[in-house]
Design a protein around this motif. Structure first.
Motif, PDB file in Angstrom:
ATOM      1  N   PRO A  43      16.122 -11.626 -10.444  1.00 19.65           N
ATOM      2  CA  PRO A  43      16.277 -11.627 -11.900  1.00 19.65           C
ATOM      3  C   PRO A  43      15.875 -12.981 -12.492  1.00 19.65           C
ATOM      4  N   GLY A  44      15.220 -12.931 -13.657  1.00 17.40           N
ATOM      5  CA  GLY A  44      14.906 -14.151 -14.388  1.00 17.40           C
ATOM      6  C   GLY A  44      13.638 -14.854 -13.976  1.00 17.40           C
ATOM      7  N   LEU A  45      13.071 -14.511 -12.830  1.00 25.02           N
ATOM      8  CA  LEU A  45      11.816 -15.123 -12.393  1.00 25.02           C
ATOM      9  C   LEU A  45      10.660 -14.438 -13.119  1.00 25.02           C
ATOM     10  N   TRP A  46       9.812 -15.243 -13.766  1.00 26.57           N
ATOM     11  CA  TRP A  46       8.668 -14.668 -14.469  1.00 26.57           C
ATOM     12  C   TRP A  46       7.636 -14.224 -13.449  1.00 26.57           C
ATOM     13  N   ARG A  47       7.088 -13.025 -13.654  1.00 23.21           N
ATOM     14  CA  ARG A  47       6.146 -12.469 -12.697  1.00 23.21           C
ATOM     15  C   ARG A  47       5.039 -11.671 -13.380  1.00 23.21           C
ATOM     16  N   ARG A  48       3.912 -11.632 -12.710  1.00 27.61           N
ATOM     17  CA  ARG A  48       2.852 -10.698 -13.047  1.00 27.61           C
ATOM     18  C   ARG A  48       2.167 -10.341 -11.738  1.00 27.61           C
ATOM     19  N   PHE A  49       1.452  -9.210 -11.727  1.00 28.71           N
ATOM     20  CA  PHE A  49       0.740  -8.838 -10.508  1.00 28.71           C
ATOM     21  C   PHE A  49      -0.421  -7.926 -10.851  1.00 28.71           C
ATOM     22  N   GLU A  50      -1.405  -7.897  -9.958  1.00 23.42           N
ATOM     23  CA  GLU A  50      -2.623  -7.138 -10.226  1.00 23.42           C
ATOM     24  C   GLU A  50      -3.265  -6.690  -8.918  1.00 23.42           C
ATOM     25  N   VAL A  51      -4.090  -5.663  -9.036  1.00 22.55           N
ATOM     26  CA  VAL A  51      -4.819  -5.131  -7.896  1.00 22.55           C
ATOM     27  C   VAL A  51      -5.996  -6.046  -7.573  1.00 22.55           C
ATOM     28  N   GLN A  52      -6.207  -6.287  -6.291  1.00 24.64           N
ATOM     29  CA  GLN A  52      -7.363  -7.035  -5.825  1.00 24.64           C
ATOM     30  C   GLN A  52      -8.369  -6.052  -5.232  1.00 24.64           C
ATOM     31  N   GLY A  53      -9.642  -6.478  -5.115  1.00 23.72           N
ATOM     32  CA  GLY A  53     -10.601  -5.664  -4.371  1.00 23.72           C
ATOM     33  C   GLY A  53     -11.747  -5.104  -5.178  1.00 23.72           C
ATOM     34  N   ASP A  54     -12.324  -4.032  -4.648  1.00 28.16           N
ATOM     35  CA  ASP A  54     -13.519  -3.406  -5.195  1.00 28.16           C
ATOM     36  C   ASP A  54     -13.282  -2.897  -6.610  1.00 28.16           C
ATOM     37  N   GLU A  55     -14.266  -3.074  -7.454  1.00 31.47           N
ATOM     38  CA  GLU A  55     -14.124  -2.730  -8.873  1.00 31.47           C
ATOM     39  C   GLU A  55     -13.965  -1.235  -9.135  1.00 31.47           C
ATOM     40  N   SER A  56     -14.349  -0.383  -8.188  1.00 32.90           N
ATOM     41  CA  SER A  56     -14.358   1.054  -8.457  1.00 32.90           C
ATOM     42  C   SER A  56     -13.170   1.796  -7.851  1.00 32.90           C
ATOM     43  N   GLU A  57     -12.365   1.110  -7.053  1.00 32.88           N
ATOM     44  CA  GLU A  57     -11.281   1.792  -6.357  1.00 32.88           C
ATOM     45  C   GLU A  57      -9.925   1.267  -6.795  1.00 32.88           C
ATOM     46  N   GLY A  58      -9.107   2.152  -7.348  1.00 31.17           N
ATOM     47  CA  GLY A  58      -7.775   1.776  -7.791  1.00 31.17           C
ATOM     48  C   GLY A  58      -6.790   1.760  -6.637  1.00 31.17           C
ATOM     49  N   ALA A  59      -5.568   1.343  -6.909  1.00 22.46           N
ATOM     50  CA  ALA A  59      -4.546   1.244  -5.876  1.00 22.46           C
ATOM     51  C   ALA A  59      -3.192   1.654  -6.434  1.00 22.46           C
ATOM     52  N   TRP A  60      -2.310   2.042  -5.520  1.00 23.65           N
ATOM     53  CA  TRP A  60      -0.963   2.488  -5.855  1.00 23.65           C
ATOM     54  C   TRP A  60       0.076   1.496  -5.345  1.00 23.65           C
ATOM     55  N   ILE A  61       1.171   1.392  -6.093  1.00 29.38           N
ATOM     56  CA  ILE A  61       2.299   0.575  -5.635  1.00 29.38           C
ATOM     57  C   ILE A  61       3.599   1.308  -5.968  1.00 29.38           C
ATOM     58  N   PHE A  62       4.594   1.103  -5.125  1.00 29.72           N
ATOM     59  CA  PHE A  62       5.898   1.760  -5.210  1.00 29.72           C
ATOM     60  C   PHE A  62       6.924   0.718  -5.637  1.00 29.72           C
ATOM     61  N   ALA A  63       7.783   1.062  -6.583  1.00 31.48           N
ATOM     62  CA  ALA A  63       8.745   0.100  -7.125  1.00 31.48           C
ATOM     63  C   ALA A  63      10.167   0.637  -7.050  1.00 31.48           C
ATOM     64  N   VAL A  64      11.095  -0.238  -6.665  1.00 32.63           N
ATOM     65  CA  VAL A  64      12.522   0.074  -6.694  1.00 32.63           C
ATOM     66  C   VAL A  64      13.194  -0.952  -7.587  1.00 32.63           C
ATOM     67  N   LEU A  65      13.923  -0.480  -8.571  1.00 39.66           N
ATOM     68  CA  LEU A  65      14.600  -1.370  -9.514  1.00 39.66           C
ATOM     69  C   LEU A  65      16.101  -1.311  -9.260  1.00 39.66           C
ATOM     70  N   ASP A  66      16.701  -2.474  -9.158  1.00 38.51           N
ATOM     71  CA  ASP A  66      18.135  -2.585  -8.916  1.00 38.51           C
ATOM     72  C   ASP A  66      18.910  -1.928 -10.059  1.00 38.51           C
TER      73      ASP A  66
END
Length: 204
Positions: free
Chosen positions: A125-148
């Protein structure tokens, strides 16, 4: 300890198929969603995943003390600088995702880590964050999130960096005092544009 009997019918209602998750994208869930570099599809799987989500019901409504969501994004895209009053845990399902963090609102990144498939990061909590997909411009990616555990729609959630709020304001989007999106008149048009743009890149 006594436990209530659970029917097979109820158990089957608690099964969530990934193919069904993909049918319920939320393209305009946050005020940063229309901004270049932050466009993505969010998915509310178990529980509401943030206070801005007042239009979509989670796929599983049974009470839980945590929330689960998923995100799909193209390279160079992901959530802008923000924070929460609770822990977030992320695990890439595909592709590589780079996470950046800082203790200062609108500060420069103090650290970063690239996560691959099935790696895990826990953001306090309280830590500023951002995140983004890396890699090839044509292929998207999935991420799974669990929130307390947290009270959805109570208190401010999320907290946005001022630079993000200013950029969103320039695009016609802003949040109220609780961090909740105030929908502009063109909300439906922007939502459909983002849905068409991002979903067109997904593998069938």
């Amino acid at each position: 300890m006594d436990h209530p009997e659970v029917s097979n019918e109820e158990m089957m209602s608690r099964v969530i198929r990934f193919e069904d998750v993909q049918k319920h994208p939320i393209p305009l869930m946050f005020i940063d969603s229309p901004l270049e570099g932050h466009q993505r599809l969010n998915y509310a799987v178990i529980g509401d995943t943030a206070s801005e989500n007042d239009e979509y019901s989670p796929m599983l409504n049974a009470p839980h003390t945590f929330q689960i969501g998923m995100v799909y994004a193209l390279p160079g895209n992901g959530p802008a600088w923000h924070t929460h009053d609770y822990v977030e845990i992320f695990m890439p399902m595909s592709g590589k995702w780079e996470f950046f963090w800082t203790n200062e609102k609108d500060g420069e990144a103090e650290g970063s880590a690239v996560l691959g498939q099935f790696d895990i990061i826990s953001l306090p909590p309280g830590l500023w964050r951002r995140f983004e997909v890396q890699g090839d411009e044509s292929e998207g990616a999935w991420i799974f999130a669990v929130l307390d555990e947290h009270k959805v729609f109570e208190g401010k959630d999320p907290y946005w960096a001022k630079s993000v709020e200013d950029a969103a304001e320039g695009a016609g989007f802003h949040a109220d005092e609780k961090g909740k999106m105030v929908k502009p008149d063109n909300y439906a048009d922007v939502r459909q544009m983002l849905l068409d743009k991002i979903s067109a890149t997904m593998k069938k």
